[in-house]
Design a protein around this motif. Structure first.
Motif, short mmCIF file in Angstrom:
data_model
loop_
_atom_site.label_atom_id
_atom_site.label_comp_id
_atom_site.label_asym_id
_atom_site.label_seq_id
_atom_site.Cartn_x
_atom_site.Cartn_y
_atom_site.Cartn_z
N UNK A 46 -23.12 27.72 -41.27
CA UNK A 46 -22.97 26.26 -41.31
C UNK A 46 -21.64 25.87 -40.69
N UNK A 47 -21.51 24.59 -40.36
CA UNK A 47 -20.25 24.01 -39.92
C UNK A 47 -19.73 23.13 -41.05
N UNK A 48 -18.42 23.02 -41.17
CA UNK A 48 -17.82 22.32 -42.30
C UNK A 48 -18.00 20.80 -42.20
N UNK A 49 -19.18 20.37 -42.58
CA UNK A 49 -19.56 18.96 -42.60
C UNK A 49 -20.33 18.69 -43.89
N UNK A 50 -20.26 17.47 -44.39
CA UNK A 50 -20.92 17.18 -45.65
C UNK A 50 -22.44 17.30 -45.57
N UNK A 51 -23.00 17.19 -44.36
CA UNK A 51 -24.46 17.27 -44.29
C UNK A 51 -25.00 18.70 -44.34
N UNK A 52 -24.10 19.68 -44.56
CA UNK A 52 -24.60 21.03 -44.85
C UNK A 52 -24.99 21.14 -46.33
N UNK A 53 -24.85 20.03 -47.07
CA UNK A 53 -25.02 20.02 -48.53
C UNK A 53 -26.30 20.68 -49.03
N UNK A 54 -27.48 20.49 -48.42
CA UNK A 54 -28.67 21.15 -48.96
C UNK A 54 -28.53 22.67 -49.08
N UNK A 55 -27.82 23.30 -48.15
CA UNK A 55 -27.64 24.75 -48.23
C UNK A 55 -26.75 25.10 -49.42
N UNK A 56 -25.64 24.37 -49.55
CA UNK A 56 -24.71 24.63 -50.66
C UNK A 56 -25.39 24.40 -52.01
N UNK A 57 -26.16 23.33 -52.12
CA UNK A 57 -26.81 23.00 -53.39
C UNK A 57 -27.92 24.01 -53.71
N UNK A 58 -28.69 24.42 -52.70
CA UNK A 58 -29.73 25.43 -52.93
C UNK A 58 -29.13 26.72 -53.44
N UNK A 59 -27.92 27.02 -52.98
CA UNK A 59 -27.22 28.22 -53.45
C UNK A 59 -26.66 28.01 -54.86
N UNK A 60 -25.91 26.94 -55.04
CA UNK A 60 -25.21 26.71 -56.30
C UNK A 60 -26.16 26.44 -57.46
N UNK A 61 -27.29 25.81 -57.20
CA UNK A 61 -28.25 25.48 -58.26
C UNK A 61 -29.29 26.57 -58.48
N UNK A 62 -29.18 27.66 -57.74
CA UNK A 62 -30.07 28.80 -57.95
C UNK A 62 -31.45 28.65 -57.34
N UNK A 63 -31.62 27.67 -56.45
CA UNK A 63 -32.95 27.48 -55.86
C UNK A 63 -33.34 28.63 -54.94
#
Length: 462
Positions: A46-63
Motif C-alpha cells: 500500500x501507499x501511505x494514504x487514508x484510502x488504504x483503510x480497507x486493508x488496515x481494517x481487514x487486518x486489524x479487525x481479524x477479517x
C-alpha cells in the motif's frame, strides 16, 4: 440509425457482459462451501494514504484471519515500486491507483495482466495550491455573505494567474502522483474545464512527459512528499489523496481549493489489484480476500461513519499512514478544511461501502480509458467495443459477486446492501455530477470523448 451495425455490436457486447455477471448470481455458497484458501500466507502493499483503510481494517479487525488468510502488510516507496511488486510476485496484491491495472493491461508503461475484484473507495482527493497562488486566485472567486469563497472553486479563477506566469516566461508547475492516477486525470479535468490546457502525451513519438502544448506543466511527486515539494517552491500546487491536502493546511503552507467530490461527485478512486495468474491459480483465495475487504469497507461506513474515529487512530500508526491523527480526522470524519479556519461538512469525502462503492463497475474502468485517450496516452482511435473488452479483462465483478453472495449466505451482510446482481450489467447509470456538467455514459465512450472542448477527439493525433 437506431439499428446501425455499431449500435447492434454495442448491444451485443453489453448483453454479453450482463450474462457474464448474472451467471454468478445463480448459487450463493457459504464460506464453508467456498473451500479452503489455496494460499494462506499473503503479502499486500500500500501507499501511505487514508484510502488504504480497507486493508488496515481487514487486518486489524481479524477479517483476513476469518478467511484463513495470514497477511503481512507493507508500505511501498511509490506507485511504480508497488506495481512492479505485484507483477513480479513479491506482493500478492496491493492498494492501487484505478488506472494502474488498466494501463498495465493495455501496455502503457509497465506491461502486466492485473485485475481487480474490488473497488476500494469513492472520492478522497483534493487540489491544493500554495498560499501565494491562493492569494492571486482569491480575487477571481465570488464570495458568500460571510466573506468565505463560494464552492466549488473552478479553474477559471486560476486561469488569469497561469496567463500572467506565461506572459512573464515562467513555467507554472503542478504535481500529481502518477501518470495513470486518478489525480492526474482529475487535475487535468479541472484545469481543462476552466480553459487551461494541461498538455498531451505522445508515446508513439517517445514523449511521455504529458506536457506537449501545456499551459500548466504537470509532473510526478510521491504523495507524502507533496507538501514539502510545494513548500520548496518546486511546484505551485498539486492533486493528491488525504491526508496530504489537509497537511498543507495544518502546516500553513497552502490551501485546498477543490475536492474531487466537487469535480466528479462519487468518483471511483483506488482498487485492490492482483495478477490474473494469481486469481486463476488461487480462486478460493481471491474470493476470500475480497470477502474480507468487503467486510472492512462496510465497517468503515456503517452507522453513519460511527467507526471512523477508531479508524483514524489505526491509520495514524506509523506502520500505516503515519500522519498526525488530527490531520487524518479532518477528512475521514466528514469534514474538510479549505482555507485555514474554513472547515465545511463533507460527509462523503471518503466513501468506502455505501453507494455500491466496492463493486467493480466496467463503466468506471471505461472512464479511465476515455481520459487516457483524451490526453494522448492511447495514441489512436479505438472503437467502443475495444473499451468494453479492456474493461471486462481488468474489472472482475464475477469474483466480487461470488464473495458478496457468500457473505449474504453467511448472514454477515444483507442482500439489499449490495447491487441487485440479477439486474447488474456492470454499467452505472449516466453520471451527471461533473464540474463542467458534461454527462458521462460508459456505454458510449467515443461520444463522451468528443464532448470536450480541450482534448483529443476522433481522428486526432499529436
Amino acid at each position: 440509425m437506431f439499428n446501425s451495425p455499431l449500435k447492434r455490436i454495442n448491444r451485443h457486447i453489453c448483453h454479453t457482459l450482463i450474462a457474464g455477471c448474472c451467471a454468478f448470481f445463480a448459487h450463493s455458497a457459504t464460506a464453508d462451501e467456498l473451500g479452503y484458501p489455496e494460499k494462506e500466507e499473503l503479502r499486500f502493499g500500500f501507499i501511505k494514504l487514508t484510502d488504504m483503510a480497507p486493508i488496515a481494517i481487514a487486518y486489524e479487525k481479524g477479517y483476513f484471519e476469518d478467511e484463513g488468510l495470514y497477511v503481512t502488510i507493507e508500505a511501498q516507496a511509490n506507485w511504480k515500486v508497488l506495481l512492479d511488486g505485484v507483477i513480479d510476485g513479491r506482493l500478492d496484491g496491493a492498494h492501487m491507483l484505478a488506472g494502474q491495472p488498466i494501463a498495465a493491461t493495455i501496455g502503457y508503461g509497465t506491461k502486466g495482466e492485473i485485475i481487480t475484484p474490488f473497488s476500494m473507495d469513492l472520492n478522497g482527493n483534493g487540489i491544493t495550491v500554495s498560499n501565494d497562488i491562493w492569494q492571486q486566485m482569491k480575487v477571481n472567486i465570488p464570495k458568500m455573505p460571510d466573506g468565505r469563497p463560494v464552492h466549488p472553486i473552478k479553474a477559471d479563477a486560476l486561469k488569469p494567474v497561469v496567463e500572467k506566469y506565461k506572459q512573464q516566461g515562467k513555467p507554472f508547475n503542478m504535481g500529481m502522483v502518477f501518470p495513470v492516477s486518478t489525480h492526474n486525470y482529475e487535475l487535468r479535468y479541472w484545469l481543462a474545464a476552466g480553459g487551461i490546457n494541461p498538455g498531451f502525451y505522445a508515446p508513439e513519438k517517445g514523449d511521455t512527459s504529458g506536457q506537449l502544448d501545456a499551459d500548466v506543466l504537470l509532473s510526478v511527486t510521491p504523495p507524502p512528499q507533496m507538501p514539502a515539494t510545494m513548500e520548496a517552491g518546486t511546484i505551485y500546487g498539486y492533486c493528491v489523496g488525504e491526508p496530504w491536502n489537509q497537511q498543507a493546511v495544518f502546516k500553513n503552507i497552502g490551501v485546498p481549493v477543490v475536492t474531487d467530490y466537487e469535480i466528479w461527485k462519487d468518483n471511483p478512486e483506488k482498487v485492490f489489484g492482483i495478477t490474473k495468474a494469481f486469481a486463476d491459480k488461487y480462486p478460493n483465495t481471491a474470493i476470500r480476500l475480497t470477502r474480507a475487504l468487503i467486510r472492512a469497507a462496510k465497517w468503515l461506513d456503517e452507522n453513519n461513519n460511527a467507526n471512523r474515529p477508531e479508524a483514524v487512530k489505526i491509520l495514524a500508526q506509523s506502520n500505516y499512514v503515519g500522519a498526525d491523527a488530527k490531520v487524518i480526522a479532518n477528512s475521514m470524519t466528514g469534514t474538510f478544511e479549505y482555507e485555514k479556519g474554513d472547515k465545511r461538512a463533507v460527509p462523503d469525502f471518503n466513501v468506502f461501502f455505501r453507494y455500491n462503492a466496492t463493486f467493480p463497475y466496467y463503466s468506471d474502468a471505461i472512464w479511465y480509458l476515455t481520459q487516457m485517450r483524451r490526453w494522448g496516452q492511447i495514441s489512436s482511435d479505438k472503437p467502443d467495443a475495444w473499451y468494453f473488452d479492456v474493461a471486462k479483462k481488468v474489472y472482475r465483478p464475477d469474483i466480487y459477486i461470488k464473495a458478496a453472495n457468500s457473505l449474504i449466505a453467511d448472514k454477515l451482510i444483507a442482500a439489499e446492501e449490495f447491487p441487485d446482481f440479477t439486474q447488474q450489467d456492470g454499467f452505472r447509470q449516466p453520471q451527471t455530477h461533473f464540474i463542467d456538467n458534461i454527462v458521462y455514459d460508459g456505454r458510449h465512450p467515443n461520444d463522451y470523448i468528443n464532448k470536450f472542448a480541450i482534448g483529443l477527439k476522433a481522428g486526432d493525433k499529436i
